[in-house]
Scaffold this motif. Structure first.
Motif, PDB file in Angstrom:
ATOM      1  N   GLN A 263      -3.285   6.380  -0.666  1.00  0.00           N
ATOM      2  CA  GLN A 263      -4.231   6.830   0.354  1.00  0.00           C
ATOM      3  C   GLN A 263      -3.736   8.167   0.890  1.00  0.00           C
ATOM      4  O   GLN A 263      -2.631   8.264   1.419  1.00  0.00           O
ATOM      5  CB  GLN A 263      -4.356   5.826   1.501  1.00  0.00           C
ATOM      6  CG  GLN A 263      -5.387   6.268   2.548  1.00  0.00           C
ATOM      7  CD  GLN A 263      -5.598   5.265   3.672  1.00  0.00           C
ATOM      8  OE1 GLN A 263      -4.897   4.253   3.766  1.00  0.00           O
ATOM      9  NE2 GLN A 263      -6.558   5.528   4.524  1.00  0.00           N
TER      10      GLN A 263
ATOM     11  N   ALA B 157       0.835  -1.200   0.000  1.00  0.00           N
ATOM     12  CA  ALA B 157       0.000   0.000   0.000  1.00  0.00           C
ATOM     13  C   ALA B 157       0.874   1.256   0.000  1.00  0.00           C
ATOM     14  O   ALA B 157       2.087   1.193   0.260  1.00  0.00           O
ATOM     15  CB  ALA B 157      -0.931  -0.001   1.211  1.00  0.00           C
TER      16      ALA B 157
ATOM     17  N   VAL C  79      -5.126   9.792  -5.608  1.00  0.00           N
ATOM     18  CA  VAL C  79      -5.977   8.774  -4.976  1.00  0.00           C
ATOM     19  C   VAL C  79      -6.354   7.697  -5.994  1.00  0.00           C
ATOM     20  O   VAL C  79      -6.349   6.499  -5.692  1.00  0.00           O
ATOM     21  CB  VAL C  79      -7.238   9.427  -4.371  1.00  0.00           C
ATOM     22  CG1 VAL C  79      -8.206   8.371  -3.857  1.00  0.00           C
ATOM     23  CG2 VAL C  79      -6.848  10.384  -3.242  1.00  0.00           C
TER      24      VAL C  79
ATOM     25  N   ASP D 105     -12.577  12.748  -2.267  1.00  0.00           N
ATOM     26  CA  ASP D 105     -11.342  11.973  -2.425  1.00  0.00           C
ATOM     27  C   ASP D 105     -10.299  12.315  -1.370  1.00  0.00           C
ATOM     28  O   ASP D 105      -9.547  11.437  -0.927  1.00  0.00           O
ATOM     29  CB  ASP D 105     -10.732  12.222  -3.816  1.00  0.00           C
ATOM     30  CG  ASP D 105     -11.478  11.503  -4.921  1.00  0.00           C
ATOM     31  OD1 ASP D 105     -12.135  10.483  -4.633  1.00  0.00           O
ATOM     32  OD2 ASP D 105     -11.411  11.966  -6.074  1.00  0.00           O
ATOM     33  N   ALA D 106     -10.231  13.583  -0.980  1.00  0.00           N
ATOM     34  CA  ALA D 106      -9.179  14.031  -0.057  1.00  0.00           C
ATOM     35  C   ALA D 106      -9.728  15.092   0.891  1.00  0.00           C
ATOM     36  O   ALA D 106      -9.422  16.279   0.760  1.00  0.00           O
ATOM     37  CB  ALA D 106      -7.987  14.575  -0.841  1.00  0.00           C
TER      38      ALA D 106
ATOM     39  N   ARG E 251      -8.344   5.205   9.988  1.00  0.00           N
ATOM     40  CA  ARG E 251      -8.485   5.311   8.534  1.00  0.00           C
ATOM     41  C   ARG E 251      -7.659   4.281   7.766  1.00  0.00           C
ATOM     42  O   ARG E 251      -7.816   4.149   6.555  1.00  0.00           O
ATOM     43  CB  ARG E 251      -8.058   6.716   8.081  1.00  0.00           C
ATOM     44  CG  ARG E 251      -8.923   7.838   8.629  1.00  0.00           C
ATOM     45  CD  ARG E 251      -8.241   9.170   8.369  1.00  0.00           C
ATOM     46  NE  ARG E 251      -8.971  10.266   8.950  1.00  0.00           N
ATOM     47  CZ  ARG E 251      -9.635  11.191   8.258  1.00  0.00           C
ATOM     48  NH1 ARG E 251      -9.692  11.093   6.942  1.00  0.00           N
ATOM     49  NH2 ARG E 251     -10.253  12.175   8.864  1.00  0.00           N
ATOM     50  N   VAL E 252      -6.759   3.613   8.459  1.00  0.00           N
ATOM     51  CA  VAL E 252      -5.881   2.647   7.807  1.00  0.00           C
ATOM     52  C   VAL E 252      -6.357   1.232   8.120  1.00  0.00           C
ATOM     53  O   VAL E 252      -6.643   0.907   9.274  1.00  0.00           O
ATOM     54  CB  VAL E 252      -4.421   2.832   8.281  1.00  0.00           C
ATOM     55  CG1 VAL E 252      -3.506   1.803   7.648  1.00  0.00           C
ATOM     56  CG2 VAL E 252      -3.939   4.246   7.959  1.00  0.00           C
ATOM     57  N   ASN E 253      -6.421   0.389   7.106  1.00  0.00           N
ATOM     58  CA  ASN E 253      -6.848  -0.995   7.292  1.00  0.00           C
ATOM     59  C   ASN E 253      -5.650  -1.876   7.630  1.00  0.00           C
ATOM     60  O   ASN E 253      -4.647  -1.884   6.907  1.00  0.00           O
ATOM     61  CB  ASN E 253      -7.529  -1.520   6.022  1.00  0.00           C
ATOM     62  CG  ASN E 253      -8.850  -0.809   5.749  1.00  0.00           C
ATOM     63  OD1 ASN E 253      -9.601  -0.492   6.672  1.00  0.00           O
ATOM     64  ND2 ASN E 253      -9.130  -0.545   4.487  1.00  0.00           N
TER      65      ASN E 253
ATOM     66  N   ILE F 179      -4.302  11.455   3.341  1.00  0.00           N
ATOM     67  CA  ILE F 179      -4.960  11.958   4.550  1.00  0.00           C
ATOM     68  C   ILE F 179      -4.391  13.342   4.846  1.00  0.00           C
ATOM     69  O   ILE F 179      -3.170  13.521   4.888  1.00  0.00           O
ATOM     70  CB  ILE F 179      -4.732  11.017   5.745  1.00  0.00           C
ATOM     71  CG1 ILE F 179      -5.282   9.614   5.423  1.00  0.00           C
ATOM     72  CG2 ILE F 179      -5.404  11.565   6.994  1.00  0.00           C
ATOM     73  CD1 ILE F 179      -4.991   8.574   6.499  1.00  0.00           C
TER      74      ILE F 179
ATOM     75  N   LEU G 211       0.780   5.202   1.579  1.00  0.00           N
ATOM     76  CA  LEU G 211       0.104   6.138   2.469  1.00  0.00           C
ATOM     77  C   LEU G 211       0.805   7.487   2.458  1.00  0.00           C
ATOM     78  O   LEU G 211       2.021   7.563   2.685  1.00  0.00           O
ATOM     79  CB  LEU G 211       0.067   5.592   3.896  1.00  0.00           C
ATOM     80  CG  LEU G 211      -0.569   6.496   4.963  1.00  0.00           C
ATOM     81  CD1 LEU G 211      -2.029   6.809   4.635  1.00  0.00           C
ATOM     82  CD2 LEU G 211      -0.452   5.869   6.346  1.00  0.00           C
TER      83      LEU G 211
END
Length: 260
Positions: free
Chosen positions: A143, A37, A138, A202-203, A227-229, A145, A39
Motif C-alpha cells: 500500500q 500487510a 502496488v 494506483d499512487a 486510508r488504512v484498514n 501513500i 505500508l
C-alpha cells in the motif's frame, strides 16, 4: 497551484488530539503486523516544510521493530552506476512492516532537476518510468501513500532564519536549503509537473498545507488513518480539514485507439 493560505494557530487541545490519533496509529500497526500487510508512506515537500516533525509525530509510539524511517543520503559512486530505483527497492516494506521515506525517488523530480544534479535524459527516463514502477509495487501488495508538504515563501524564510539561530537545528542548515528561496519558481514548476504527471489511480498524491506544523500533524495523521484498514477505528476523530489536506486528481490514462 495557487498561493497557500496562512493558517492561524492550532487549538489548545493539540496534545490530547495527537494522543488519540497516535493510539489509532498503534491500533493500525497492530493490524498491519497481524495481517502481514505492507505500508509504504512517502514524504516529499519544500525545504523546511516540516517532514521530520511530521514523521516523528506519526512514528513516536509505533513499534520500532516494524516501523522504519528511511532517509537516504547522496548516492555513492557505486550506487550512481546502478538502476536509479535500486537502492530504494532494498528499503521496501516486508510483511507486517511500515516504511516511511523522508524524501524518496522523487528527489530526481525535484532537487536533482532544479539543482542540476541529474541530466535531462536521466530526468526524462525517471518521469517516463516512475508510474509503472509504482504500479508494480502496488500490484505486489504494497500500500503506497504519497504526501507533498507545501509552505508559502514567507513561511520558508521564517523557518530558515530560525534554523540559523537555533543551536538544536544547526544540522538542518545546508547549501541546498540556502538555494530554496533563490530557486523558488523553479521548485514550484518542478513540483507542479511532478504532481500532474505522477498522481495516478494506483499512487495518487496528496498535498498538505504545512504552514502550521501542529495542524499539519493532526490532519496528515487523520488522512493516513482513513486510508488504512484496521478494526475498531475511531471515525469520530478522523474528520479532515479540506483546506489543509488536498488530494491531487489522478492522471488520466490515454484511451486506447479503436480500429475503424
Amino acid at each position: 497551484m495557487g498561493k497557500l493560505q496562512k493558517i492561524e494557530g492550532p487549538s489548545a487541545d493539540y496534545d490530547s488530539e495527537l494522543r488519540l490519533l497516535q493510539i489509532e496509529l498503534v491500533k493500525a500497526q497492530r493490524q498491519i503486523i497481524s495481517s502481514g500487510a505492507k505500508l509504504l508512506v512517502i514524504f516529499e515537500g519544500r525545504d523546511t516544510a516540516g517532514k521530520d516533525g511530521t514523521i516523528k509525530a506519526v512514528t513516536e509510539h509505533l513499534s520500532p521493530r516494524e516501523a522504519h524511517v528511511i532517509a537516504l543520503g547522496i548516492p555513492t559512486a557505486h550506487e550512481s552506476g546502478e538502476w536509479y530505483f535500486q537502492r530504494y527497492v532494498a528499503e521496501l516494506p516486508s510483511s507486517g512492516e511500515i516504511i516511511l521515506f523522508n524524501r524518496s525517488w522523487y528527489n530526481r523530480a525535484g532537487v536533482e532537476k532544479v539543482m542540476g544534479f541529474c541530466t535531462k535524459p536521466q530526468y526524462d527516463q525517471f518521469m517516463a518510468t516512475v508510474n509503472e514502477f509504482e504500479s508494480l509495487l502496488v500490484g505486489s501488495g504494497i500500500q503506497l501513500i504519497k504526501y507533498y508538504l507545501d509552505i508559502d515563501k514567507q513561511e520558508q524564510v521564517r523557518r530558515m532564519e530560525s534554523r540559523k539561530t537555533d543551536p538544536l537545528k544547526q544540522w538542518k542548515v545546508s547549501p541546498i536549503d540556502q538555494q530554496a528561496q533563490k530557486k523558488w519558481k523553479a521548485y514550484s514548476e518542478a513540483r507542479d509537473l511532478m504532481l500532474k504527471k505522477t498522481s495516478t489511480a494506483d499512487a495518487p498524491w496528496t498535498v498538505v498545507d504545512a504552514n502550521n506544523k501542529k495542524l499539519t500533524h493532526l490532519n496528515l495523521i487523520r488522512d493516513l488513518l482513513s486510508r488504512v484498514n484496521y478494526p475498531d477505528k475511531n471515525q469520530k476523530i478522523l474528520k479532515l480539514d479540506s483546506g489543509i489536506v488536498m488530494p491531487c486528481p489522478p492522471l488520466r490514462k490515454k484511451s486506447p485507439k479503436v480500429a475503424p
